[in-house]
Design a protein around this motif. Structure first.
Motif, mmCIF file in Angstrom:
data_model
loop_
_atom_site.group_PDB
_atom_site.id
_atom_site.type_symbol
_atom_site.label_atom_id
_atom_site.label_comp_id
_atom_site.label_asym_id
_atom_site.label_seq_id
_atom_site.Cartn_x
_atom_site.Cartn_y
_atom_site.Cartn_z
ATOM 1 N N UNK A 46 -21.063 17.069 25.701
ATOM 2 C CA UNK A 46 -22.462 16.748 25.481
ATOM 3 C C UNK A 46 -23.059 15.883 26.578
ATOM 4 N N UNK A 47 -22.217 15.041 27.217
ATOM 5 C CA UNK A 47 -22.744 14.143 28.229
ATOM 6 C C UNK A 47 -23.249 14.911 29.437
ATOM 7 N N UNK A 48 -22.668 16.113 29.693
ATOM 8 C CA UNK A 48 -23.002 16.851 30.894
ATOM 9 C C UNK A 48 -23.999 17.967 30.650
ATOM 10 N N UNK A 51 -16.817 15.385 19.187
ATOM 11 C CA UNK A 51 -17.670 15.587 20.357
ATOM 12 C C UNK A 51 -17.894 14.294 21.136
ATOM 13 N N UNK A 52 -16.946 13.383 21.055
ATOM 14 C CA UNK A 52 -16.985 12.145 21.825
ATOM 15 C C UNK A 52 -18.176 11.265 21.477
ATOM 16 N N UNK A 108 -28.743 -0.951 23.206
ATOM 17 C CA UNK A 108 -28.687 0.135 22.222
ATOM 18 C C UNK A 108 -29.365 1.373 22.794
ATOM 19 N N UNK A 109 -30.549 1.172 23.374
ATOM 20 C CA UNK A 109 -31.260 2.281 24.015
ATOM 21 C C UNK A 109 -30.458 2.855 25.175
ATOM 22 N N UNK A 141 -24.864 8.223 26.866
ATOM 23 C CA UNK A 141 -23.639 8.762 26.288
ATOM 24 C C UNK A 141 -23.941 10.044 25.516
ATOM 25 N N UNK A 142 -22.924 10.552 24.859
ATOM 26 C CA UNK A 142 -23.079 11.776 24.068
ATOM 27 C C UNK A 142 -24.094 11.615 22.947
#
Length: 315
Positions: A14-16, A86-87, A189-190, A196-197
């Protein structure tokens, strides 16, 4: 004859995933953000209204627990599993603990500083986002005009609450440091959600992680300080807790994470300067607090600053 080989399963990180966020805010986004800030502006009034009946820490705990349950029910209705491979678990834990730290530091700070100083220092958060986030995501970098807009918005906010800085700052130091810590937790937090994912999944899951893990930490803190749940609640207390839990922590935060999923965080965060100004307006309409020309000038400065941050770039 060789047995047919199975095709390897495609795993998507998901990060990519390509970032499909819009570079500018449209009318729908502006309406949603303004609505969130309007609701958050009333939040402080709802909290203070029942502080004698329900301690602040217990209010925050009840709010997180009920809101996480509401978001979970909504996800079950939509067929969304909160925990997946999904990390997202570790970033979710971090986001929840940051949310926990933000409000615990803020509420603790109010015992050592005044409200005006707390509000002013809390809204250092958009600056932290604007400074740190571009390190990871260059598209979030503000140009010089947008940076000036952010400074103008903050200057308007500081001017609106300048009365709280009229006395010596020495005895407010501990509270001021705690508020800056809360602002840092809010900003990160933002940043965690954006880098991240968590930033690529459904907003419902992102919010659930934040509320669920903060609830666990808050319940533990209530046990540590031996804060008992209220045995009976008045109608006003139940209405306030419903507002804080269902309307604010569940619904409005869900819209906020949806906005962070589809628009640039640096531009969305700039609108948060409207929140304390809406709080002043509610104080005027509900409690008869005065509104003078200084506050009007401050409000105009904030609106101008937000416009400059979100102004479309022309070639």
């Amino acid at each position: 004859m060789n047995a047919p080989q199975k095709e390897p399963k495609l795993e998507i990180d998901p990060v990519k995933l390509p970032d499909d966020r819009k570079s500018s805010l449209d009318l729908q986004a502006i309406i949603l953000i303004t609505g969130c800030c309007l609701i958050w502006g009333y939040q402080q009034i709802a909290i203070q209204a029942i502080a004698d009946e329900v301690p602040l820490l217990m209010q925050l705990t009840v709010r997180s627990v009920i809101a996480s349950a509401c978001v979970w029910v909504w996800m079950m209705f939509k067929g969304i599993r909160p925990f997946q491979s999904d990390r997202t678990l570790m970033p979710g834990v971090i986001a929840g603990l940051l949310f926990f730290a933000e409000f615990v530091l803020l509420y603790s700070a109010l015992e050592h500083t005044n409200t005006s100083r707390a509000i002013t220092f809390l809204y250092l958060a958009p600056f932290i986002v604007a400074l740190v986030l571009p390190i990871f995501i260059p598209a979030e970098r503000l140009n010089w005009m947008q940076s000036i807009g952010l400074l103008i918005a903050f200057g308007g906010l500081a001017f609106a609450f300048h009365d709280g800085f009229s006395s010596g700052a020495t005895h407010f130091l501990l509270g001021d440091i705690a508020v800056i810590g809360a602002a840092t937790a809010w900003a990160f937090t933002t940043i965690v959600v954006r880098t991240t994912a968590l930033g690529q999944i459904q907003p419902e899951r992102t919010l659930f992680f934040q509320l669920f893990f903060s609830s666990i930490a808050l319940i533990g803190l209530c046990f540590a300080y031996e804060i008992p749940p209220p045995e009976t609640l008045s109608i006003n207390a139940m209405a306030s807790l419903f507002l804080q839990s269902v309307i604010i922590a569940a619904a409005s935060y869900l819209f906020w994470f949806w906005l962070l999923r589809h628009y640039l965080a640096s531009k969305v965060s700039a609108f948060s300067f409207l929140t304390p100004m809406f709080g002043l307006l509610f104080g005027f309409f509900l409690a008869g607090d005065p509104i003078n020309s200084s506050l009007i000038a401050a409000f105009i400065s904030i609106v101008l600053g937000i416009y400059l941050v979100n102004r479309r770039q022309t070639i």
